[in-house]
Write an enzyme that holds these catalytic residues in place. Structure first.
Site, PDB file in Angstrom:
ATOM      1  N   LEU A   1      -0.157  16.200 -12.989  1.00  0.00           N
ATOM      2  CA  LEU A   1       1.039  15.377 -12.943  1.00  0.00           C
ATOM      3  C   LEU A   1       0.755  14.090 -12.177  1.00  0.00           C
ATOM      4  O   LEU A   1       1.011  12.990 -12.659  1.00  0.00           O
ATOM      5  CB  LEU A   1       2.177  16.163 -12.269  1.00  0.00           C
ATOM      6  CG  LEU A   1       3.458  15.385 -11.931  1.00  0.00           C
ATOM      7  CD1 LEU A   1       4.172  14.965 -13.228  1.00  0.00           C
ATOM      8  CD2 LEU A   1       4.405  16.233 -11.082  1.00  0.00           C
ATOM      9  N   THR A   2       0.166  14.244 -10.983  1.00  0.00           N
ATOM     10  CA  THR A   2      -0.003  13.128 -10.053  1.00  0.00           C
ATOM     11  C   THR A   2      -0.857  11.989 -10.627  1.00  0.00           C
ATOM     12  O   THR A   2      -1.839  12.218 -11.322  1.00  0.00           O
ATOM     13  CB  THR A   2      -0.655  13.636  -8.751  1.00  0.00           C
ATOM     14  OG1 THR A   2       0.166  14.666  -8.234  1.00  0.00           O
ATOM     15  CG2 THR A   2      -0.807  12.525  -7.724  1.00  0.00           C
ATOM     16  N   GLU A   3      -0.444  10.772 -10.306  1.00  0.00           N
ATOM     17  CA  GLU A   3      -1.247   9.596 -10.649  1.00  0.00           C
ATOM     18  C   GLU A   3      -1.304   8.699  -9.424  1.00  0.00           C
ATOM     19  O   GLU A   3      -0.589   8.916  -8.456  1.00  0.00           O
ATOM     20  CB  GLU A   3      -0.598   8.838 -11.813  1.00  0.00           C
ATOM     21  CG  GLU A   3      -0.546   9.669 -13.080  1.00  0.00           C
ATOM     22  CD  GLU A   3       0.100   8.918 -14.234  1.00  0.00           C
ATOM     23  OE1 GLU A   3       0.425   7.712 -14.058  1.00  0.00           O
ATOM     24  OE2 GLU A   3       0.277   9.534 -15.291  1.00  0.00           O
TER      25      GLU A   3
ATOM     26  N   ILE B   1      -6.695  15.997  -9.279  1.00  0.00           N
ATOM     27  CA  ILE B   1      -6.344  17.207 -10.008  1.00  0.00           C
ATOM     28  C   ILE B   1      -7.246  18.365  -9.565  1.00  0.00           C
ATOM     29  O   ILE B   1      -8.459  18.342  -9.762  1.00  0.00           O
ATOM     30  CB  ILE B   1      -6.456  17.000 -11.542  1.00  0.00           C
ATOM     31  CG1 ILE B   1      -5.614  15.786 -11.966  1.00  0.00           C
ATOM     32  CG2 ILE B   1      -6.046  18.266 -12.284  1.00  0.00           C
ATOM     33  CD1 ILE B   1      -4.155  15.829 -11.496  1.00  0.00           C
TER      34      ILE B   1
ATOM     35  N   ARG C   1       5.545  27.284  -6.031  1.00  0.00           N
ATOM     36  CA  ARG C   1       5.627  26.951  -4.599  1.00  0.00           C
ATOM     37  C   ARG C   1       5.466  28.164  -3.694  1.00  0.00           C
ATOM     38  O   ARG C   1       4.836  28.058  -2.639  1.00  0.00           O
ATOM     39  CB  ARG C   1       6.927  26.204  -4.300  1.00  0.00           C
ATOM     40  CG  ARG C   1       6.704  24.722  -4.429  1.00  0.00           C
ATOM     41  CD  ARG C   1       7.925  23.886  -4.195  1.00  0.00           C
ATOM     42  NE  ARG C   1       7.628  22.540  -4.680  1.00  0.00           N
ATOM     43  CZ  ARG C   1       8.466  21.797  -5.383  1.00  0.00           C
ATOM     44  NH1 ARG C   1       9.660  22.253  -5.696  1.00  0.00           N
ATOM     45  NH2 ARG C   1       8.107  20.606  -5.784  1.00  0.00           N
TER      46      ARG C   1
ATOM     47  N   GLY D   1     -10.842  27.157  22.440  1.00  0.00           N
ATOM     48  CA  GLY D   1     -11.305  26.065  23.288  1.00  0.00           C
ATOM     49  C   GLY D   1     -12.402  25.270  22.594  1.00  0.00           C
ATOM     50  O   GLY D   1     -12.330  25.012  21.395  1.00  0.00           O
TER      51      GLY D   1
ATOM     52  N   GLU E   1       1.770  19.796  -4.115  1.00  0.00           N
ATOM     53  CA  GLU E   1       2.907  20.396  -4.833  1.00  0.00           C
ATOM     54  C   GLU E   1       4.229  19.970  -4.199  1.00  0.00           C
ATOM     55  O   GLU E   1       5.143  20.768  -4.019  1.00  0.00           O
ATOM     56  CB  GLU E   1       2.757  21.917  -4.924  1.00  0.00           C
ATOM     57  CG  GLU E   1       1.636  22.274  -5.894  1.00  0.00           C
ATOM     58  CD  GLU E   1       1.617  23.732  -6.296  1.00  0.00           C
ATOM     59  OE1 GLU E   1       2.706  24.294  -6.499  1.00  0.00           O
ATOM     60  OE2 GLU E   1       0.519  24.283  -6.410  1.00  0.00           O
TER      61      GLU E   1
ATOM     62  N   THR F   1       5.246  16.919  -1.142  1.00  0.00           N
ATOM     63  CA  THR F   1       5.068  16.839   0.306  1.00  0.00           C
ATOM     64  C   THR F   1       6.242  17.540   0.986  1.00  0.00           C
ATOM     65  O   THR F   1       7.288  17.778   0.387  1.00  0.00           O
ATOM     66  CB  THR F   1       5.060  15.381   0.794  1.00  0.00           C
ATOM     67  OG1 THR F   1       6.346  14.822   0.482  1.00  0.00           O
ATOM     68  CG2 THR F   1       3.969  14.569   0.108  1.00  0.00           C
TER      69      THR F   1
END
Lengths: 413, 384, 268
Positions: free
Chosen positions: B124-126, B156, B242, B339, B363, B365
């Site tokens: 989906l993302t571009e 992707i 999700r 530590g 998926e 923010t």
């Protein structure tokens, strides 16, 4: 919970059991558990799972309240025990040469024979191996039973089993010892079944019970966590296998002589259904681990496969072999053939240097009889220090190279 | 805590746990360091029948649902969040087919995914369309019996490694979000290429690449649902997946907590193990409580999904938001427990923190999640 | 082809620790596992089955032990074994390796025709390596121990690589035969979900003494030539000195202590 088997008797005396759980903790086989019981003094009662119990008696000794009663039932001897005399050693040979574990067995065999006031014999099977008999005498044998045939050149399970079974039936030794090698272990197991007699694997101590004149066979179990002394009272011969390097080699005494008893057998007894079609030797570039007088071993603490380089360097300078713990092998830093321990090799070098090895019990099982143990580890709590002759708490990457350098100077290499 | 899992779910969880412990833990650091794709683990997953736990039985799966997906993702993440996402991203790429595919499409693609023969990915993302999914620029032009795709998808997961891609592209620019459609595109289709593999902060065992479409021609039969449904496909897919991201976060947090507890019992200072100091005990107690709360929320949402609840947007968003914030906090605290050692790459804990960060980002923010939650809240108020 | 794999459920000896105060074994939390060497045996059987074709090959797993040992058999089925048989009877209690070999061999005969029996090279709780060859001897079939590779297997004939101290031998054997396998032979697979579901639904065939044609005098404790006389924890090797100081000092101290031994060794 299963019922009590009818022919052996171990039982909990309900009135005496206090539910203290001492026996539960002691039982090496996990066969005892506590149940709630109205009959018991304190409401808790020990019960024995007879499918797991081997009647070893450890619980009887541990119980402070005499609440466990055991009598091992008398089984009548299956053979006339008095007919069996003499101590035998299987003289394993490869390519016509008797293996050094045989000389170790002869050393121990001599002691046992002397304690019983009987003779020591070796069983030598092969093709044209008679010349080897002389050294068997030098190493303590009084007699050598010799079976020679071209078909017996290399070890095969079936003909070797048949021959020894026949020899035992004819000459009736009371004790028969084998090296716990890949040959010895396969052979002895098969013979034990054919003769219907007992076999105790990987013994670390063999003694004679002076009164009963029987063999006391002591071996580790549960990865060396416990030791068990095992008897074979009513069956003969009493058979045991012993790993290489557990006993000291018999000294050579060239003045000793003995008698060769030659036997031959019909072809049907010499036949083998299996056939060796090829023998491949994989020669390792370094010293054989089990033969080495000095072993430098690496473990998880090396952190990486490359860590074995510093181990190898020290081993090279000292003329020793490289060993490894199981976790180093599992991490694929070094091949399995280097593994020391319960599932690897048992070693008994003069000096064992453990670098970055924590000393899990299964590792200790394979090396704790080394003469001098040197442990180098960051963790001062590591169990390896409890067996070490000399312990060094520190970074092996500092200590080992420094040792290598030092011995280069000492040995002028 | 007992989540009343079914016998089958317990079996799935135990098997995933075994794989994580025996197969993933030993190789997690190496894949992270070298940024190599864990094909050998994917093979183990396939042989163990775990790849199809959320796919219907008639397509070769186990017939489970979101709960099974969560259990596997969580257990794998406990050992390595990066390797886990290779599995979970396939689920993300597969859900559009499960939810909107016709029988023919399901027959064609699901059995190979269920058997582990093929991995999937969702695109989906571009570059110009992250949280703002309506701004996507990739187009799908209809030409007779075909669609022709042009454009570039960015970041992707499983890009280049997967065989099956579900891709959102605009069929009608004019309609904005309502002009988007979803397509199934197979690796090897002419005009479909991959950009370079991205260098990431965490989940470095997973592969992240650009998908480049240049006059890429695909049959009409590869359209998922109807034209214009692309945005709905994406949103419904996210609703279902999700909880999977939440489960990844829970697993990462649990893994870090495991290390922290173990270390605290071994490390000695001032003559005592550090676990005997109350200051440290309080930290561990808080961490454990937060992880359990995140798990409870995640499983509840997974159960909602599996019982067929119609609208799970808000709850899904809550689980993802909460669990990923917990993961970030718990992994940071785990480093604190160790530590200086915790900060070093020789110890596995810093990796958990690096792996955790992405769960707050992808998926949707966590800011978008809050939007979703608030929007639903306000809608509910309006409905009375 | 019928393949029988003999397996044993054992306590994970890696988990066992000695309680330093009481000098006894600490069994709490020690898990029961399938003897690790038997896992290689199961895997090899499954690989042979895959090689020869699943339809014509059946893998049966066999174990002797208490009813809990069914868990071990289930694990084998979840990996892909077809059937499981549990030999459990109070008459088998207290068996040593002889009686165990005898009992297992009788169980195998009861199962009917078989072509290949596979065992792990030894069990980690006893480490005797006797039961495999013992079964072969009881059944009077050939054995190949320490197998590290199945080179070839077909109806009636097989070829194996047998590991030796120096390398390996290639051994041809007619079938039926028994082999024992070593760690090098394969990497055991993990169970599959479908296998686990199948295992959950299957039930082991249980064989007791009455189901077998046996001489009852040869079973269990009565039939065992050896008996454990006593069990004790090994004498603890006590630790020696811990060398303190800077690395060069420590190295010098150590070198002084062991130098004579090293020199004497290097001369021989």
């Amino acid at each position: 919970m299963t019922d009590k088997p009818k022919d052996c008797s171990i039982q909990i005396i309900t009135g005496n059991c206090t539910g203290c759980t001492m026996c539960v903790k002691t039982c090496p086989f996990g066969a005892i558990s506590m149940v709630d019981s109205a009959e018991a003094k304190k409401g808790k009662l020990a019960v024995i799972d007879y499918m797991k119990c081997t009647l070893c008696g450890a619980c009887v000794e541990s119980c402070k309240f005499k609440a466990i009663e055991m009598t091992v039932c008398k089984v009548a001897p299956k053979v006339a025990l008095g007919d069996y005399k003499g101590v035998w050693v299987f003289a394993e040979q490869k390519k016509g040469k008797v293996q050094s574990v045989v000389y170790e067995l002869l050393g121990k065999g001599r002691e046992l024979a002397d304690a019983l006031g009987t003779e020591l014999a070796a069983v030598l099977i092969g093709d044209a191996v008679e010349a080897q008999a002389e050294e068997l005498f030098w190493r303590g044998a009084d007699k050598v039973y010799l079976v020679e045939n071209a078909g017996l050149k290399s070890y095969q399970d079936e003909p070797y089993t048949n021959i020894i079974v026949e020899l035992v039936k004819e000459f009736k030794p009371e004790i028969l010892l084998y090296g716990a090698t890949s040959i010895g272990r396969s052979l002895a197991s098969r013979i034990a079944v054919k003769l219907y007699t007992g076999l105790t694997a990987d013994c670390t101590a063999l003694d004679i019970d002076k009164e009963k004149k029987i063999l006391l066979q002591t071996r580790p179990a549960f990865g060396g966590n416990i030791m068990a002394t095992i008897l074979c009272e009513n069956y003969r011969p009493q058979m045991a296998t012993v790993r290489h390097k557990v006993f000291k080699e018999a000294q050579v005494d060239k003045s000793r002589k003995g008698q060769v008893v030659k036997k031959s057998y019909p072809d049907n007894l010499l036949a083998s259904r299996t056939r060796i079609s090829d023998v491949v030797e994989e020669i390792s570039s370094t010293v054989n681990l089990t033969e080495a007088d000095i072993i430098v071993s690496g473990g998880r603490g090396l952190g990486k496969a490359e860590g074995f380089k510093v181990i190898e360097e020290l081993a090279k300078v000292l003329g020793g072999a490289v060993g490894a713990s199981r976790s180093a092998v599992d991490a694929e830093w070094i091949p399995y053939s280097h593994q020391v321990g319960q599932t690897g090799k048992t070693v008994c070098p003069k000096i064992y240097i453990a670098c970055g090895i924590s000393g899990q019990i299964q590792h200790l099982a394979g090396m704790s009889s080394s003469e001098i143990i040197i442990a180098i580890n960051k963790d001062s709590q590591a169990p390896i220090f409890s067996v070490a002759t000399y312990g060094i708490v520190g970074d092996l990457y500092e200590v080992v190279p420094a040792l290598t350098q030092k011995f280069k100077e000492i040995l002028k290499k | 805590m007992d989540y009343l899992l079914t016998e089958q779910q317990i079996m799935v969880r135990d098997l995933a746990r075994k794989i994580a412990k025996e197969k993933i833990t030993p190789v997690a650091a190496e894949h992270d360091e070298k940024e190599t794709f864990p094909w050998e683990i994917m093979k183990v997953m396939a042989e163990s029948d775990l790849c199809g736990v959320y796919i219907e039985e008639k397509y070769g799966g186990l017939g489970g649902g979101a709960m099974e997906l969560c259990l596997v993702t969580e257990e794998l993440s406990r050992a390595c969040g990066g390797i886990a996402i290779c599995f979970a991203a396939t689920a993300l790429g597969t859900y559009p087919i499960i939810l909107f595919g016709n029988d023919e499409q399901k027959q064609k693609y699901l059995p190979d995914i269920a058997s582990g023969k093929k991995l999937a990915a969702f695109a989906l993302t571009e570059a110009g369309a992250g949280s703002d999914a309506g701004a996507i620029a990739t187009t799908a032009r209809k030409e007779g019996d075909h669609y022709v795709l042009n454009g570039v998808k960015q970041w992707i997961t499983n890009g280049g490694e997967a065989e099956v891609y579900t891709v959102i592209a605009m069929t009608d620019r004019e309609k904005g979000a309502r002009g988007a459609s979803a397509f199934i595109i197979e690796k090897g289709t002419p005009g479909f290429d991959f950009g370079k593999k991205e260098k990431k902060l965490g989940i470095r065992a997973s592969a992240t690449r650009e998908l480049v479409f240049n006059e890429c021609k695909i049959p009409k039969a590869n359209l998922l649902g109807r034209e214009g449904m692309g945005f709905i496909v994406a949103m419904k897919t996210f609703d279902k997946s999700r909880p999977g991201v939440a489960a990844q976060a829970v697993g990462i947090a649990q893994g870090a907590l495991d290390h922290a507890v173990k270390y605290s019992r071994e490390r000695k200072q001032f003559g005592k193990t550090i676990s005997s100091f109350q200051g440290l005990q309080f930290m561990l107690a808080d961490m454990a409580t937060e992880v359990e709360a995140a798990r409870a929320l995640t499983y509840s949402v997974a159960k909602m999904v599996d019982t067929g609840a119609k609208d799970v947007s808000k709850e899904s968003a809550m689980a993802k938001l909460f669990a990923s914030d917990v993961a970030m906090k718990v992994t940071t605290d785990a480093i604190q427990v160790l530590g200086g050692y915790g900060y070093m790459r020789d110890y596995p804990v810093e990796k958990y923190m690096r792996d955790a960060k992405i769960t707050q980002i992808y998926e949707g923010t966590n800011q978008i999640q809050r939007n979703v939650i608030a929007l639903e809240l306000l809608k509910e108020q309006l409905r009375g | 082809m019928n393949i029988i794999v003999c397996i044993k459920q054992v306590p994970d000896t890696q988990d066992i620790r000695i309680n330093p105060e009481t000098n006894t074994l600490m069994r709490e939390g020690v898990q029961s596992i399938v003897n690790p060497f038997d896992m290689y045996a199961i895997e090899e059987a499954l690989r042979i089955k895959e090689r020869l074709g699943a339809a014509s090959t059946k893998v049966t797993v066999l174990s002797m032990g208490p009813s809990q040992a069914e868990e071990a058999l289930r694990e084998a089925v979840s990996m892909g074994a077809d059937e499981m048989v549990l030999m459990s009877d109070r008459a088998f209690a207290g068996s040593d390796t002889w009686a165990t070999s005898y009992t297992l061999a009788k169980g195998i005969q009861k199962l009917g025709k078989f072509d290949l029996i596979i065992c792990g090279k030894q069990a980690i709780d006893g480490d005797t390596a006797q039961v495999g060859p013992g079964i072969a001897a009881t059944l009077d079939i050939p054995q190949v121990t320490y197998v590290k590779k199945t080179e070839d297997i077909k109806e009636g004939l097989a070829k194996f690589e047998r590991m030796t101290e120096e390398g390996y031998e290639v051994i041809e054997t007619p079938l039926p035969c028994l082999i024992t396998v070593v760690k090098e032979i394969n990497i055991p697979r993990l169970p599959s979900l479908k296998g686990k579901i199948k295992a959950k639904q299957s039930k082991a065939t249980v064989l007791g003494a009455k189901d077998l044609e046996v001489d009852p005098d040869r079973l269990g404790l009565q039939g065992s030539p050896t008996a454990v006389k006593k069990i004790f924890t090994p004498p603890k090797r006590t630790g020696g000195q811990v060398l303190q100081g800077e690395v060069p000092d420590i190295v010098n101290k150590l070198a002084d202590s062991i130098k004579d031994v090293v020199i004497s060794v290097s001369k021989t």
